[in-house]
Each structure stands twice: as structure tokens, then as C-alpha cells.
Design an enzyme around this catalytic site. Structure first.
Site, mmCIF file in Angstrom:
data_model
loop_
_atom_site.group_PDB
_atom_site.id
_atom_site.type_symbol
_atom_site.label_atom_id
_atom_site.label_comp_id
_atom_site.label_asym_id
_atom_site.label_seq_id
_atom_site.Cartn_x
_atom_site.Cartn_y
_atom_site.Cartn_z
ATOM 1 N N HIS A 146 73.265 112.404 -17.936
ATOM 2 C CA HIS A 146 73.211 113.348 -19.066
ATOM 3 C C HIS A 146 74.538 114.089 -19.223
ATOM 4 C CE1 HIS A 146 68.988 112.743 -20.152
ATOM 5 N NE2 HIS A 146 68.815 112.523 -18.860
ATOM 6 N N ASP A 151 75.986 103.534 -21.532
ATOM 7 C CA ASP A 151 75.332 102.245 -21.267
ATOM 8 C C ASP A 151 76.064 101.089 -21.952
ATOM 9 O OD1 ASP A 151 73.574 103.996 -20.124
ATOM 10 O OD2 ASP A 151 72.008 103.747 -21.632
HETATM 11 C C1 GLA Z 1 70.369 107.077 -21.397
HETATM 12 C C2 GLA Z 1 71.423 107.079 -22.510
HETATM 13 C C3 GLA Z 1 72.817 107.343 -21.926
HETATM 14 C C4 GLA Z 1 72.824 108.555 -21.013
HETATM 15 C C5 GLA Z 1 71.673 108.497 -20.017
HETATM 16 C C6 GLA Z 1 71.556 109.735 -19.200
HETATM 17 O O1 GLA Z 1 70.565 105.977 -20.565
HETATM 18 O O2 GLA Z 1 71.427 105.849 -23.173
HETATM 19 O O3 GLA Z 1 73.741 107.482 -22.980
HETATM 20 O O4 GLA Z 1 72.781 109.745 -21.773
HETATM 21 O O5 GLA Z 1 70.434 108.268 -20.652
HETATM 22 O O6 GLA Z 1 72.633 109.849 -18.336
#
Ligand code: GLA
Length: 368
Positions: free
Chosen positions: A32, A169
Site C-alpha cells: 500500500h 503489479d
Molecule cells: C494491489 C494493487 C497494488 C498495490 C497492492 C498493495 O496488489 O494492485 O497496486 O497497491 O495491492 O500493496
């Protein structure tokens, strides 16, 4: 697993011209923090999403998934993308954004096969987005670098799918290979690929509690961070340091704790990179535990099943550290095992968890 061309041929009456894939990911630390313009340190997992594609000479797109929806293709016309609130939105989102950004693409027949479990916090979405974008890039030789492709995949998810995710991601799925961690500054997109030394032995276990990021909780956390940043007079929480935490804690609940998580987590990413580089696994493990406590108590994105997995890992002598990985509200844990201990730790944690929770955990890493 790869795509069997004869399966493609059985569906569409011809062979695929393009076969690509993209991995799922596990975040080592930095949770986050991406949408707060801070630091993250994810790596990839062996599970992948494969896409086979044969271009068409019209504007029709047909797509079949080997995992959901049977053999009848979902069909749409380029330009006629409409969200259906299922996995096909990721494919539609990619073609919509590609065309919207002026890339010349034609229709296509597609087959998707994936071993990345959905709702596990291991980025099945980013793997599908990146693999689909790679398939169109290869089919049309699009001038699209890996960072641009990741940004495009993120826009497909935020603008078309409607999940307000950060960039972590898509970046790691697009840029990292096996045993590489991506140390990313989510503000500037400056990054460094760090080869994980062989002593870094990871275990990844899916709790079986599914999450969804287009749903309310993730969105609420983002909004809380934006409110905290505005109240503290900074563009993003990334701009705060440890000295600002007392000021943040004076904000109305829960904004202070949200900000404290982000500030301390950003620092932990930097410390984790340093720990990996000097081979200090004990310190890396300590950072994993500290990150988990911060996510559990300050950011409040854990659930009892995930806390149980972390506690079970903590009681194992073969473990340096463990934490919730990914967005939270379910999903998976990442455990740093002592060298040579990974498989045994995974088996013991899984069986204790299954017994105590009444659920069935799945061990993703090491691969069964
Ligand atoms: C999800 C979102 C990412 C990131 C994570 C928390 O995977 O796709 O962008 O914010 O949560 O770290």
C-alpha cells in the site's frame, strides 16, 4: 504449463501465431505504498498466465479461458468493449486502451491459460493484463517498451476494469524474471532489478480467503491516504518522514495510523533492500514481521486467517519472518524460510492452518 496449440486449433480451426506469458507476483515488502508514490519490492512467482493469439483480418475479438467459462468464446468488436465484471474485462481493457492510445491493432482469436490463482493476492489480474498486452504487442510489432506496457496495463485496470490499483503489479509482471526482485520508486518509476541470493528462500501460501480490489476496502484505504496527505500539506504520503509521524498521529482516527503505516513501510523497503544486499536474512525477516504488524494494526488490511498463517510461521524454527502479501482482506502470506527449510515449513504451516481454520491453504512456492 504452456498452451497446447492443438487446443487452440480445436477452438478456432487454425494455429496460434503468437504465444506469450507473464508471471504472477509476490510482494516481498512495500505494501500500500505504491499509490502513495513510495517504494515497493515485489518479485515474481513460478505461476504464469499464458496467452496464444492468432490475428484476424476483421475487428472481431474472440477469447476463451482454459479455466473459466467453457469452450464458447466471448466475442466483441474492437471499439465495442463493455465491462461485464468478469475476467474478460482485463482483455477488453487492454484492447480499449491500446486503441485509445493510437496503436493500430486488428481483431484476434485468443486462448488464455493460467496457473495464477484468482483472488489470492498474487496478481492474477496483472499477469492477464500484461500477457494480453504482450500478445498484441508481438502480433503487431507495436513500439511499446516494458515500462510503457506496464503503464498501459495499469490504465486498463483503473480506467476500464474500475479497480483503483497502483503500478506495482504491472511493473513487476512486465519487468522481472525468475529470482529477480523489482526495487521500484512508484513516483518516478525509477527501478532496479535485484537478483535474489540463493539463501533467500521464499514460501508463499494462499489462505483460501479471496479478496477483490475493485470492492470497497482498497478504495477506502486510498481515500484515507489522500485525506491524510491533504491534511498534512503534502502531495503524497511518500513526502513524509519519521519526524512527521507525531503530527500525523494528531489527525482524526484512523488517518494517523494509515499515514504511519505508509511512512514506516517506505523505510522498511529501503532497509530490506540493504539487508538483501548484505545477505542479512535475520534483519529481512524482522522487517517482514514488522510490516505485517503495521498492516494488521495501523493499516487494518489483514484478516484472522492471514494472522493465523503468520503466527504459525513465527512458531517454526526454520523461519526468519512472515507477512501478509498483496492488497490484503484475504489472499496470501510470504514467508522467509531459513535456507533448505522452505518445503518443510510450507508443509507444517499448511497442515496446522488447515486443522485450525477449517479451510484448505494452498502452497504456491515452493511449487508442489
Ligand atoms: C494491489 C494493487 C497494488 C498495490 C497492492 C498493495 O496488489 O494492485 O497496486 O497497491 O495491492 O500493496
Amino acid at each position: 504449463m504452456t498452451i497446447d496449440p492443438s487446443r487452440f486449433e480445436a477452438l478456432y480451426g487454425r494455429r496460434p501465431e503468437v504465444r506469450v506469458s507473464a508471471p504472477g507476483r509476490v510482494n516481498l515488502i512495500g505494501e500500500h505504498t505504491d499509490y502513495n508514490e513510495g517504494f515497493v519490492l515485489p518479485t515474481v512467482i513460478p505461476q504464469r498466465t499464458h496467452v496464444a493469439l492468432a490475428p484476424r483480418d476483421d475487428r472481431q475479438v474472440r477469447v476463451v479461458s482454459g479455466q473459466v467459462g467453457g469452450d464458447a468464446p466471448f466475442e466483441y468488436r474492437l471499439g465495442g468493449e463493455r465491462p461485464r465484471h468478469d475476467w474478460t474485462d482485463y482483455v477488453q481493457g487492454v484492447t480499449r486502451v491500446l486503441a485509445g492510445e493510437g496503436f493500430a491493432i486488428a481483431g484476434a482469436d485468443l486462448l488464455v491459460e493460467s496457473t495464477v490463482p484468482v483472488g489470492s493476492g498474487l496478481s492474477s489480474s496483472a499477469a492477464l493484463l500484461v500477457a494480453t498486452a504482450r500478445a498484441f504487442r508481438e502480433a503487431h510489432a507495436l513500439p511499446l517498451g516494458d515500462v510503457a506496457l506496464a503503464r498501459l496495463a495499469q490504465r486498463a485496470e483503473t480506467d476500464f476494469v474500475g479497480a483503483p490499483v497502483g503500478i506495482m503489479d504491472q511493473m513487476v509482471c512486465s519487468l522481472a524474471s525468475d529470482r529477480e526482485a523489482l526495487f521500484l520508486d512508484a513516483r518516478t518509476l525509477d527501478y532496479r532489478l535485484i537478483t535474489l541470493p540463493p539463501e533467500v528462500e521464499l514460501v508463499v501460501i494462499n489462505s483460501g480467503v479471496a479478496h477483490q480490489h475493485s470492492s470497497g476496502d482498497y478504495r477506502t484505504r486510498r481515500a484515507e491516504c489522500e485525506r491524510a496527505a491533504a491534511a498534512l500539506g503534502v502531495a503524497a504520503l511518500r513526502d513524509l518522514g519519521a519526524d512527521d509521524v507525531p503530527r500525523a498521529m494528531a489527525l482524526p482516527e484512523p488517518l494517523g495510523r494509515r499515514a504511519r503505516h505508509v511512512v514506516t513501510e517506505d523505510d522498511r523497503v529501503l532497509e530490506a533492500v540493504a539487508a538483501i544486499e548484505r545477505g542479512d536474512l535475520v534483519e529481512l525477516g524482522r522487517l517482514f514481521y514488522a510490516s505485517h504488524v503495521s498492516m494488521r494494526d495501523d493499516y487494518e488490511v489483514s484478516v484472522p486467517e492471514i494472522d493465523l498463517l503468520v503466527e504459525l510461521a513465527r512458531s517454526e524454527p526454520g523461519v526468519h519472518g512472515a507477512r501478509l502479501t498483496g492488497g490484503g482482506f484475504g489472499g496470501s502470506v510470504v514467508i522467509l524460510a531459513r535456507p533448505g527449510e522452505g518445503r518443510r515449513v510450507a508443509g507444517r504451516v499448511k497442515s496446522a492452518y488447515d486443522r485450525q481454520s477449517g479451510r484448505a491453504a494452498t502452497v504456491l512456492v515452493p511449487e508442489p
